[in-house]
Design an enzyme around this catalytic site. Structure first.
Site, mmCIF file in Angstrom:
data_model
loop_
_atom_site.group_PDB
_atom_site.id
_atom_site.type_symbol
_atom_site.label_atom_id
_atom_site.label_comp_id
_atom_site.label_asym_id
_atom_site.label_seq_id
_atom_site.Cartn_x
_atom_site.Cartn_y
_atom_site.Cartn_z
ATOM 1 C CD1 TRP A 5 43.624 8.605 0.132
ATOM 2 C CD2 TRP A 5 41.807 7.483 0.722
ATOM 3 N NE1 TRP A 5 44.009 7.645 1.026
ATOM 4 C CE2 TRP A 5 42.924 6.949 1.403
ATOM 5 C CE3 TRP A 5 40.544 6.924 0.930
ATOM 6 C CZ2 TRP A 5 42.807 5.884 2.295
ATOM 7 C CZ3 TRP A 5 40.445 5.871 1.809
ATOM 8 C CH2 TRP A 5 41.546 5.366 2.480
ATOM 9 C CG LEU A 61 45.693 2.704 2.207
ATOM 10 C CD1 LEU A 61 45.615 3.694 3.380
ATOM 11 C CD2 LEU A 61 47.068 2.050 2.223
ATOM 12 C CE1 TYR A 62 46.133 6.074 -0.142
ATOM 13 C CE2 TYR A 62 47.796 5.787 -1.838
ATOM 14 C CZ TYR A 62 47.390 6.341 -0.639
ATOM 15 O OH TYR A 62 48.247 7.150 0.051
ATOM 16 N N GLY A 63 41.323 2.922 -2.759
ATOM 17 C CA GLY A 63 40.277 2.393 -3.605
ATOM 18 C C GLY A 63 39.612 1.177 -2.983
ATOM 19 C CG ASN A 74 43.537 -2.083 -4.427
ATOM 20 O OD1 ASN A 74 44.248 -2.425 -5.359
ATOM 21 N ND2 ASN A 74 43.392 -2.809 -3.331
#
Length: 328
Positions: free
Chosen positions: A21, A51-53, A58
């Site tokens: 994030w 979910l990161y990136g 990601n």
């Protein structure tokens, strides 16, 4: 040393902040340097997420590239990955949702590294946790993931989950300004089932370092801009905690970040199970700072407890939408 999925890990882990994030992610080269520094310091528990990136860049793709370049490091790392959110960032714990997220994460890693622990980032309130866990368990049996973790859960969910399958770890927010799990039953439930706690944001998303002195120090586009604790009057009031903790850190001869991380580790003795802080870092010098061992005595802990009791944190951990998906 603590153990997760039967493997020893260092006293702290790392949130893979190279592509999480962040409004302005670091270069791949800088990320790799930080990851190498973490391993050199004994920090071999790495936490990333589907979910990161963005979808095409990601943390799983960063890991793929890292282990392609350094295949010899794959067996040194205990890898925990969060997933389970749909394209609208809502939890999907259905059988279809479990299949999609596991297969996508495995595909993105492309055999370069096995997922040692897989955890749903949030609980799907529309699907019984028992159903989600039973479906995840099939992937453990198939050897696609090593174990199952929980994230941002309540004590009641831990109790329900422990009846269904072995839980490798519970990831929750724990820091000197987020002590909720010590009073809401989460820490007690984890201890009752001998489940290690993975503490994310142990330095309060950077706030507890003392380096963020005003809201303008947070870059535009950074998700902290949306968090109540970093806004307006809340920000100013919460600086009181930072100032008091800075005094304690100076007495100990350490940085505020080191004090914050050491306090989280110290909680292992009070909770009764290993507590592994996972600070995020993008620079190798920050990894070196975070990894320095600072031993807290019972007197230090008592002094910190006195500080915490004297100050009330202002603002929720997340905004309204974020809190809607957080059980704790």
């Amino acid at each position: 040393m603590p153990q997760l999925v039967g493997r020893e890990i260092g006293p702290i882990g790392y949130g893979l902040m190279g592509l999480t994030w962040r409004a302005h992610p670091p270069s791949e080269e800088q990320s790799f340097e930080a990851m190498k520094a973490a391993l050199a310091a004994g920090s071999n528990f790495w936490n990333g997420g589907e979910l990161y990136g963005p979808p095409d860049a990601n943390s799983l793709q960063l890991l793929n590239k890292y282990f392609t370049k350094y295949p010899e490091d794959a067996d040194k790392v205990v890898l925990s990955i969060k997933g389970g959110l749909d394209k609208n960032m809502h939890p999907d714990g259905s059988p279809e949702g479990v299949k999609r997220t596991i297969e996508n994460c495995v595909k993105l890693l492309d055999g370069k590294k096995k997922i040692d622990i897989f955890e749903y980032a949030r609980v799907d309130k529309n699907v019984p946790i028992e159903e989600t866990l039973k479906n995840l368990e099939q992937y453990v049996k198939a050897g696609k993931i090593g174990g199952i973790g929980l994230s941002e859960v309540s004590a009641a969910t831990i109790e329900r989950a422990a009846k269904v399958t072995k839980i490798a770890a519970v990831e929750v927010e724990l820091s000197l300004w987020s002590t909720d799990i010590l009073s809401n039953g989460v820490a007690k439930a984890a201890a009752a089932h001998n489940i290690p706690i993975v503490a994310y944001s142990p330095i309060g998303r950077g706030f507890l370092t003392g380096e963020i002195k005003k809201p303008e120090d947070i870059p535009e586009g950074d998700m902290r801009k949306t968090m109540p604790r970093f806004q307006g009057a809340n920000f100013e009031k919460n600086l009181d905690l930072v100032k008091e903790l800075d005094k304690v850190a100076k007495q100990k001869g350490c940085t505020s970040a080191q004090l914050a991380i050491s306090w989280v580790k110290y909680m292992s003795s009070e909770i009764g199970v290993p507590v592994i802080p996972i600070p995020g870092a993008t620079k190798q010098e920050r990894v070196a700072e975070n990894s320095k061992d600072v031993t807290l005595t019972s007197d230090d802990a008592a002094e910190i407890r006195s500080v915490l009791q004297s100050i009330t944190i202002s603002g929720q951990r997340y905004g309204e939408a974020g809190m809607a998906h957080a059980e704790g």
